[in-house]
Design a protein around this motif. Structure first.
Motif, mmCIF file in Angstrom:
data_model
loop_
_atom_site.group_PDB
_atom_site.id
_atom_site.type_symbol
_atom_site.label_atom_id
_atom_site.label_comp_id
_atom_site.label_asym_id
_atom_site.label_seq_id
_atom_site.Cartn_x
_atom_site.Cartn_y
_atom_site.Cartn_z
ATOM 1 N N SER A 113 -22.022 -20.649 -25.533
ATOM 2 C CA SER A 113 -21.324 -20.459 -24.270
ATOM 3 C C SER A 113 -22.151 -19.532 -23.388
ATOM 4 C CB SER A 113 -19.943 -19.846 -24.513
ATOM 5 O OG SER A 113 -20.080 -18.524 -25.031
ATOM 6 N N ALA A 114 -21.731 -19.366 -22.123
ATOM 7 C CA ALA A 114 -22.462 -18.492 -21.212
ATOM 8 C C ALA A 114 -22.466 -17.045 -21.712
ATOM 9 C CB ALA A 114 -21.843 -18.563 -19.818
ATOM 10 N N THR A 115 -21.330 -16.611 -22.292
ATOM 11 C CA THR A 115 -21.240 -15.247 -22.823
ATOM 12 C C THR A 115 -22.161 -15.064 -24.021
ATOM 13 O OG1 THR A 115 -18.936 -15.068 -22.106
ATOM 14 C CG2 THR A 115 -19.703 -13.503 -23.770
ATOM 15 N N GLN A 116 -22.156 -16.025 -24.924
ATOM 16 C CA GLN A 116 -23.025 -15.945 -26.099
ATOM 17 C C GLN A 116 -24.497 -15.978 -25.692
ATOM 18 O OE1 GLN A 116 -21.346 -19.347 -28.159
ATOM 19 N NE2 GLN A 116 -20.422 -18.024 -29.717
ATOM 20 N N LEU A 117 -24.821 -16.780 -24.690
ATOM 21 C CA LEU A 117 -26.194 -16.859 -24.206
ATOM 22 C C LEU A 117 -26.618 -15.525 -23.599
ATOM 23 C CD1 LEU A 117 -28.547 -18.856 -23.932
ATOM 24 C CD2 LEU A 117 -27.712 -19.392 -21.632
ATOM 25 N N GLY A 118 -25.677 -14.873 -22.895
ATOM 26 C CA GLY A 118 -25.965 -13.560 -22.331
ATOM 27 C C GLY A 118 -26.243 -12.530 -23.414
ATOM 28 N N LEU A 119 -25.447 -12.553 -24.492
ATOM 29 C CA LEU A 119 -25.683 -11.658 -25.622
ATOM 30 C C LEU A 119 -27.030 -11.943 -26.283
ATOM 31 C CD1 LEU A 119 -22.148 -11.658 -27.290
ATOM 32 C CD2 LEU A 119 -23.232 -9.735 -26.103
ATOM 33 N N PHE A 120 -27.322 -13.213 -26.403
ATOM 34 C CA PHE A 120 -28.590 -13.647 -27.003
ATOM 35 C C PHE A 120 -29.775 -13.079 -26.227
ATOM 36 C CE2 PHE A 120 -32.030 -16.793 -27.027
ATOM 37 C CZ PHE A 120 -32.302 -16.892 -28.375
ATOM 38 N N PHE A 121 -29.715 -13.172 -24.890
ATOM 39 C CA PHE A 121 -30.803 -12.676 -24.058
ATOM 40 C C PHE A 121 -30.864 -11.155 -24.012
ATOM 41 C CE2 PHE A 121 -30.696 -16.797 -21.398
ATOM 42 C CZ PHE A 121 -31.718 -17.347 -22.164
ATOM 43 N N SER A 122 -29.698 -10.517 -24.088
ATOM 44 C CA SER A 122 -29.651 -9.068 -23.881
ATOM 45 C C SER A 122 -30.001 -8.255 -25.126
ATOM 46 C CB SER A 122 -28.263 -8.649 -23.391
ATOM 47 O OG SER A 122 -27.268 -8.931 -24.358
ATOM 48 N N ALA A 123 -29.968 -8.869 -26.303
ATOM 49 C CA ALA A 123 -30.229 -8.125 -27.544
ATOM 50 C C ALA A 123 -31.585 -7.421 -27.533
ATOM 51 C CB ALA A 123 -30.102 -9.056 -28.751
ATOM 52 N N PRO A 124 -32.692 -8.119 -27.270
ATOM 53 C CA PRO A 124 -33.977 -7.412 -27.258
ATOM 54 C C PRO A 124 -34.101 -6.425 -26.110
ATOM 55 C CG PRO A 124 -34.258 -9.692 -26.571
ATOM 56 C CD PRO A 124 -32.869 -9.570 -27.080
ATOM 57 N N VAL A 125 -33.454 -6.725 -24.979
ATOM 58 C CA VAL A 125 -33.494 -5.814 -23.834
ATOM 59 C C VAL A 125 -32.827 -4.491 -24.184
ATOM 60 C CG1 VAL A 125 -32.801 -5.482 -21.427
ATOM 61 C CG2 VAL A 125 -33.507 -7.752 -22.216
ATOM 62 N N LEU A 126 -31.705 -4.557 -24.930
ATOM 63 C CA LEU A 126 -30.967 -3.358 -25.313
ATOM 64 C C LEU A 126 -31.818 -2.445 -26.191
ATOM 65 C CD1 LEU A 126 -28.306 -1.746 -25.468
ATOM 66 C CD2 LEU A 126 -27.700 -3.142 -27.462
ATOM 67 N N THR A 127 -32.434 -3.014 -27.227
ATOM 68 C CA THR A 127 -33.266 -2.208 -28.114
ATOM 69 C C THR A 127 -34.466 -1.634 -27.381
ATOM 70 O OG1 THR A 127 -32.679 -3.792 -29.846
ATOM 71 C CG2 THR A 127 -34.361 -2.175 -30.383
ATOM 72 N N GLY A 128 -35.063 -2.455 -26.533
ATOM 73 C CA GLY A 128 -36.217 -1.979 -25.785
ATOM 74 C C GLY A 128 -35.881 -0.827 -24.865
ATOM 75 N N ALA A 129 -34.685 -0.867 -24.265
ATOM 76 C CA ALA A 129 -34.273 0.199 -23.351
ATOM 77 C C ALA A 129 -33.933 1.479 -24.098
ATOM 78 C CB ALA A 129 -33.068 -0.262 -22.526
ATOM 79 N N LEU A 130 -33.099 1.370 -25.127
ATOM 80 C CA LEU A 130 -32.692 2.558 -25.879
ATOM 81 C C LEU A 130 -33.855 3.156 -26.665
ATOM 82 C CD1 LEU A 130 -29.198 1.415 -27.243
ATOM 83 C CD2 LEU A 130 -29.699 2.834 -25.239
ATOM 84 N N GLY A 131 -34.779 2.315 -27.070
ATOM 85 C CA GLY A 131 -35.909 2.792 -27.859
ATOM 86 C C GLY A 131 -36.926 3.572 -27.052
ATOM 87 N N ARG A 132 -36.833 3.512 -25.732
ATOM 88 C CA ARG A 132 -37.830 4.198 -24.911
ATOM 89 C C ARG A 132 -37.681 5.714 -24.971
ATOM 90 N NH1 ARG A 132 -39.107 0.554 -19.533
ATOM 91 N NH2 ARG A 132 -39.429 -1.407 -20.647
ATOM 92 N N ILE A 133 -36.477 6.197 -25.216
ATOM 93 C CA ILE A 133 -36.291 7.656 -25.293
ATOM 94 C C ILE A 133 -36.984 8.235 -26.521
ATOM 95 C CG2 ILE A 133 -34.606 9.513 -25.458
ATOM 96 C CD1 ILE A 133 -32.675 7.781 -23.859
ATOM 97 N N PRO A 134 -36.698 7.736 -27.743
ATOM 98 C CA PRO A 134 -37.457 8.256 -28.903
ATOM 99 C C PRO A 134 -38.945 7.936 -28.819
ATOM 100 C CG PRO A 134 -36.074 6.383 -29.547
ATOM 101 C CD PRO A 134 -35.647 6.777 -28.173
ATOM 102 N N ALA A 135 -39.300 6.801 -28.190
ATOM 103 C CA ALA A 135 -40.723 6.467 -28.054
ATOM 104 C C ALA A 135 -41.429 7.495 -27.176
ATOM 105 C CB ALA A 135 -40.882 5.068 -27.461
#
Length: 254
Positions: free
Chosen positions: A6-28
């Motif tokens: 579904s559109a919601t599931q597709l959004g989650l699918f796309f956002s998963a790597p974006v989320l880790t990449g964003a949150l990981g920038r602080i410890p990086a």
């Protein structure tokens, strides 16, 4: 298509790597202050490689989400890379230097261009392993060729720098700007192919070509933006970019 998302599931699918990449920038960023960014950059590329080889064996949405979170580690490369190059340039030249480094984002346009060719010749399952091999080669070349940065702060200096940054309201304000601008950029990359196909009835290849143009130009213009920031100041350039984006998004709404 095979998962019938579904559109919601597709959004989650796309956002998963974006989320880790964003949150990981602080410890990086914190690690980049304490340790050699060259070593961290190499390690980050190596850590991002295994999920690419695992990708062909995933068959469920949950598996893709977990793998996406893992692949998102690659998003921390921007933070590590910026910290790596800043010590090589004076403050009045850092904008241009970081802009040229940021132009490497054009690589995402190259992946969009290569993906259909890879799929046509070797199938969807080959994309992950092929990109994984490319990333391993790049990690080795970077470790072999890239110079070690000329200055490494002590751990005490790194701790003080981190505390000062966290206490500065300006840092959080700039982070909010980046949240909206770069967040919108990523959202457009993810959704433009669907938007072009549904709104203008374009074929998949045509929609990807238009998206490719958007990604390529946005990457190349970073070097120019960095040069303008050195010449006219980052604040002036930021506000100009904000207004241009608002005007363009207004027309995109219709």
């Amino acid at each position: 298509n095979s998962l019938s998302l579904s559109a919601t599931q597709l959004g989650l699918f796309f956002s998963a790597p974006v989320l880790t990449g964003a949150l990981g920038r602080i410890p990086a960023g914190w690690l980049s202050e304490r340790y050699n960014p060259k070593s961290l950059f190499t390690l980050q590329m190596l850590l991002s490689t295994p999920p690419l080889f695992i990708l062909p064996h995933i068959e469920t949405l949950e598996g893709y989400l977990l793998l996406g979170l893992w692949i998102g580690i690659s998003g921390t490369s921007f933070t590590i890379g910026i910290r790596y190059i800043t010590d090589w340039f004076e403050s009045n030249r850092q904008g241009t230097a970081m802009g040229i480094f940021g132009a490497g984002n054009t690589g995402s346009a190259i992946t969009l261009a290569l993906a259909p060719i890879i799929v046509a010749n070797w199938g969807w399952d080959s994309i992950g392993p092929i990109y994984g091999v490319g990333l391993l080669i790049m990690a080795f070349l970077f470790w072999l060729i890239a110079p070690t940065r000329p200055y490494t702060p002590t751990k005490l200096q790194a701790e003080l720098s981190t505390l000062q940054a966290l206490k500065s309201i300006q840092i959080w304000r700039f982070g909010l700007y980046y949240y909206f601008v770069f967040g919108s950029f990523l959202a457009l990359i993810l959704w433009l192919p669907q938007y072009y196909a549904s709104a203008y009835k374009l074929s998949y290849s045509q929609a990807m070509a238009f998206t490719l143009f958007f990604v390529a130009t946005s990457g190349m213009v970073r070097a120019l933006g960095g040069w303008f920031a050195d010449r006219y100041g980052g604040r002036t350039v930021n506000w100009a970019v904000f207004w241009i984006c608002l005007v363009c998004l207004f027309f995109l709404c219709y």
